[in-house]
Design a protein around this motif. Structure first.
Motif, PDB file in Angstrom:
ATOM      1  N   MET A  12       4.486  16.082  34.825  1.00  0.00           N
ATOM      2  CA  MET A  12       4.710  16.476  33.434  1.00  0.00           C
ATOM      3  C   MET A  12       5.592  17.723  33.371  1.00  0.00           C
ATOM      4  O   MET A  12       6.444  17.831  32.486  1.00  0.00           O
ATOM      5  N   ARG A  13       5.407  18.633  34.309  1.00  0.00           N
ATOM      6  CA  ARG A  13       6.239  19.847  34.350  1.00  0.00           C
ATOM      7  C   ARG A  13       7.712  19.468  34.518  1.00  0.00           C
ATOM      8  O   ARG A  13       8.589  19.982  33.843  1.00  0.00           O
ATOM      9  N   GLU A  14       7.958  18.511  35.445  1.00  0.00           N
ATOM     10  CA  GLU A  14       9.334  18.058  35.711  1.00  0.00           C
ATOM     11  C   GLU A  14       9.922  17.333  34.493  1.00  0.00           C
ATOM     12  O   GLU A  14      11.061  17.570  34.108  1.00  0.00           O
ATOM     13  N   ALA A  15       9.122  16.439  33.898  1.00  0.00           N
ATOM     14  CA  ALA A  15       9.582  15.672  32.735  1.00  0.00           C
ATOM     15  C   ALA A  15       9.879  16.605  31.559  1.00  0.00           C
ATOM     16  O   ALA A  15      10.881  16.438  30.854  1.00  0.00           O
ATOM     17  N   THR A  16       9.021  17.607  31.366  1.00  0.00           N
ATOM     18  CA  THR A  16       9.212  18.564  30.272  1.00  0.00           C
ATOM     19  C   THR A  16      10.462  19.407  30.519  1.00  0.00           C
ATOM     20  O   THR A  16      11.217  19.697  29.584  1.00  0.00           O
ATOM     21  N   ALA A  17      10.694  19.756  31.775  1.00  0.00           N
ATOM     22  CA  ALA A  17      11.890  20.534  32.136  1.00  0.00           C
ATOM     23  C   ALA A  17      13.156  19.747  31.779  1.00  0.00           C
ATOM     24  O   ALA A  17      14.102  20.308  31.212  1.00  0.00           O
ATOM     25  N   LYS A  18      13.151  18.449  32.077  1.00  0.00           N
ATOM     26  CA  LYS A  18      14.308  17.599  31.762  1.00  0.00           C
ATOM     27  C   LYS A  18      14.531  17.525  30.255  1.00  0.00           C
ATOM     28  O   LYS A  18      15.655  17.638  29.772  1.00  0.00           O
ATOM     29  N   ARG A  19      13.439  17.332  29.510  1.00  0.00           N
ATOM     30  CA  ARG A  19      13.556  17.224  28.051  1.00  0.00           C
ATOM     31  C   ARG A  19      14.034  18.536  27.427  1.00  0.00           C
ATOM     32  O   ARG A  19      14.733  18.536  26.428  1.00  0.00           O
ATOM     33  N   ALA A  20      13.623  19.659  28.025  1.00  0.00           N
ATOM     34  CA  ALA A  20      14.009  20.969  27.491  1.00  0.00           C
ATOM     35  C   ALA A  20      15.503  21.238  27.682  1.00  0.00           C
ATOM     36  O   ALA A  20      16.093  22.018  26.941  1.00  0.00           O
ATOM     37  N   LYS A  27      15.241  28.063  21.520  1.00  0.00           N
ATOM     38  CA  LYS A  27      13.772  28.066  21.485  1.00  0.00           C
ATOM     39  C   LYS A  27      13.198  27.245  22.630  1.00  0.00           C
ATOM     40  O   LYS A  27      12.200  27.628  23.242  1.00  0.00           O
ATOM     41  N   ALA A  28      13.830  26.101  22.918  1.00  0.00           N
ATOM     42  CA  ALA A  28      13.356  25.241  24.020  1.00  0.00           C
ATOM     43  C   ALA A  28      13.404  26.013  25.336  1.00  0.00           C
ATOM     44  O   ALA A  28      12.460  25.956  26.137  1.00  0.00           O
ATOM     45  N   GLN A  29      14.490  26.750  25.541  1.00  0.00           N
ATOM     46  CA  GLN A  29      14.650  27.539  26.757  1.00  0.00           C
ATOM     47  C   GLN A  29      13.550  28.606  26.869  1.00  0.00           C
ATOM     48  O   GLN A  29      12.946  28.789  27.925  1.00  0.00           O
ATOM     49  N   ARG A  30      13.277  29.289  25.743  1.00  0.00           N
ATOM     50  CA  ARG A  30      12.245  30.343  25.736  1.00  0.00           C
ATOM     51  C   ARG A  30      10.865  29.760  26.052  1.00  0.00           C
ATOM     52  O   ARG A  30      10.114  30.320  26.850  1.00  0.00           O
ATOM     53  N   ILE A  31      10.530  28.636  25.402  1.00  0.00           N
ATOM     54  CA  ILE A  31       9.216  28.005  25.625  1.00  0.00           C
ATOM     55  C   ILE A  31       9.101  27.565  27.082  1.00  0.00           C
ATOM     56  O   ILE A  31       8.074  27.775  27.730  1.00  0.00           O
ATOM     57  N   TYR A  32      10.166  26.957  27.585  1.00  0.00           N
ATOM     58  CA  TYR A  32      10.159  26.494  28.974  1.00  0.00           C
ATOM     59  C   TYR A  32       9.937  27.659  29.937  1.00  0.00           C
ATOM     60  O   TYR A  32       9.080  27.595  30.824  1.00  0.00           O
ATOM     61  N   GLU A  33      10.674  28.745  29.748  1.00  0.00           N
ATOM     62  CA  GLU A  33      10.570  29.889  30.660  1.00  0.00           C
ATOM     63  C   GLU A  33       9.215  30.590  30.561  1.00  0.00           C
ATOM     64  O   GLU A  33       8.676  31.042  31.555  1.00  0.00           O
ATOM     65  N   GLU A  34       8.686  30.666  29.345  1.00  0.00           N
ATOM     66  CA  GLU A  34       7.437  31.404  29.149  1.00  0.00           C
ATOM     67  C   GLU A  34       6.193  30.623  29.570  1.00  0.00           C
ATOM     68  O   GLU A  34       5.237  31.201  30.071  1.00  0.00           O
ATOM     69  N   PHE A  35       6.215  29.285  29.371  1.00  0.00           N
ATOM     70  CA  PHE A  35       4.988  28.506  29.569  1.00  0.00           C
ATOM     71  C   PHE A  35       5.067  27.385  30.604  1.00  0.00           C
ATOM     72  O   PHE A  35       4.040  26.994  31.146  1.00  0.00           O
ATOM     73  N   VAL A  36       6.240  26.819  30.838  1.00  0.00           N
ATOM     74  CA  VAL A  36       6.316  25.570  31.601  1.00  0.00           C
ATOM     75  C   VAL A  36       6.778  25.754  33.042  1.00  0.00           C
ATOM     76  O   VAL A  36       6.166  25.201  33.952  1.00  0.00           O
ATOM     77  N   GLN A  37       7.842  26.529  33.262  1.00  0.00           N
ATOM     78  CA  GLN A  37       8.378  26.609  34.631  1.00  0.00           C
ATOM     79  C   GLN A  37       7.320  27.107  35.606  1.00  0.00           C
ATOM     80  O   GLN A  37       6.374  27.792  35.222  1.00  0.00           O
ATOM     81  N   SER A  38       7.479  26.744  36.884  1.00  0.00           N
ATOM     82  CA  SER A  38       6.427  26.967  37.874  1.00  0.00           C
ATOM     83  C   SER A  38       6.046  28.433  38.075  1.00  0.00           C
ATOM     84  O   SER A  38       4.936  28.724  38.489  1.00  0.00           O
ATOM     85  N   ASP A  39       6.943  29.375  37.763  1.00  0.00           N
ATOM     86  CA  ASP A  39       6.583  30.787  37.903  1.00  0.00           C
ATOM     87  C   ASP A  39       6.515  31.488  36.539  1.00  0.00           C
ATOM     88  O   ASP A  39       6.716  32.689  36.427  1.00  0.00           O
ATOM     89  N   ALA A  40       6.211  30.704  35.499  1.00  0.00           N
ATOM     90  CA  ALA A  40       6.134  31.251  34.131  1.00  0.00           C
ATOM     91  C   ALA A  40       5.030  32.297  34.029  1.00  0.00           C
ATOM     92  O   ALA A  40       3.987  32.174  34.681  1.00  0.00           O
ATOM     93  N   ILE A  41       5.265  33.302  33.204  1.00  0.00           N
ATOM     94  CA  ILE A  41       4.288  34.382  33.010  1.00  0.00           C
ATOM     95  C   ILE A  41       2.980  33.823  32.439  1.00  0.00           C
ATOM     96  O   ILE A  41       1.896  34.199  32.850  1.00  0.00           O
ATOM     97  N   LYS A  42       3.102  32.908  31.468  1.00  0.00           N
ATOM     98  CA  LYS A  42       1.919  32.323  30.814  1.00  0.00           C
ATOM     99  C   LYS A  42       1.869  30.828  31.123  1.00  0.00           C
ATOM    100  O   LYS A  42       1.763  30.007  30.214  1.00  0.00           O
TER     101      LYS A  42
END
Length: 199
Positions: free
Chosen positions: A145-153, A122-137
């Motif tokens: 915060m994007r970097e910190a969230t990526a590490k936590r994910a 689930k963490a991977q899905r949320i990260y890919e869908e909403f957080v990563q720099s080229d996320a669809i949403k």
């Protein structure tokens, strides 16, 4: 004499281009009208659907009343605590092209209830869908915060998205939520319910 045919061909091409531009303009206007109609239809459908009672998870009927809709104006927290409130707010955010905010917030709420062995997926899905720099949403958070969230994910716990979720909540609370309360979406629904109550 092939030269005589060139002007004719160019004229045909010009006419075709004009026709295309004209058609594109019509399509653009249709899209705008269609979007307005979609929102109107949603509201028309939403009111009877809500009034007829929505099945809650405890299988009892919950009627949406004018009082509940008025409560939505007390805080974003009260709005999001209501299943119907989430739906109406989401439609409003779609009209502003910012529904990724509520979708991310809801995904985080769901994520917190996830069993430990399902957290990484689930963490991977949320990260890919909403957080990563080229996320669809992609949600609107800063680089740190994007970097910190990526590490936590990468090493997920139930609190991996808490900071990002809080930031998105504050963004909705300060920006979209006040506009929602002044919007036709909210005011029409409230008026409709108040009118039905006074009948």
């Amino acid at each position: 004499m092939p030269g005589f045919f060139f002007p004719h061909n160019n004229m045909t091409e010009l006419n075709e281009k004009e026709d295309c531009k004209h058609a594109e303009g019509k399509i653009h206007k249709k899209k705008q009208k269609a979007f307005g109609a979609d929102l109107k239809n949603y509201l028309k459908c939403m009111v009877p659907h809500i009034e007829s009672g929505i099945k809650s998870s405890s299988s009892r009927n919950v009627m949406l009343s004018a009082e509940e809709v008025i409560q939505w104006s007390q805080s974003l927290e009260k709005l999001l605590a209501s299943q119907s409130g989430q739906g109406v707010f989401r439609e409003f955010l779609k009209s502003e092209f910012s529904d990724e905010n509520i979708e991310f917030w809801l995904a985080c709420e769901d994520y917190k209830k996830t069993k430990s062995d399902h957290l990484p997926g689930k963490a991977q899905r949320i990260y890919e869908e909403f957080v990563q720099s080229d996320a669809i949403k992609q949600i609107n958070i800063d680089y740190q915060m994007r970097e910190a969230t990526a590490k936590r994910a990468q090493d997920p716990t139930r609190t991996s998205f808490d900071e990002a979720q809080k930031t998105v909540y504050i963004l909705m609370e300060r920006d979209s939520y006040p506009r929602f309360l002044k919007s036709r979406v909210y005011l029409n629904l409230l008026n409709q319910l108040q009118t039905n109550t006074s009948k």
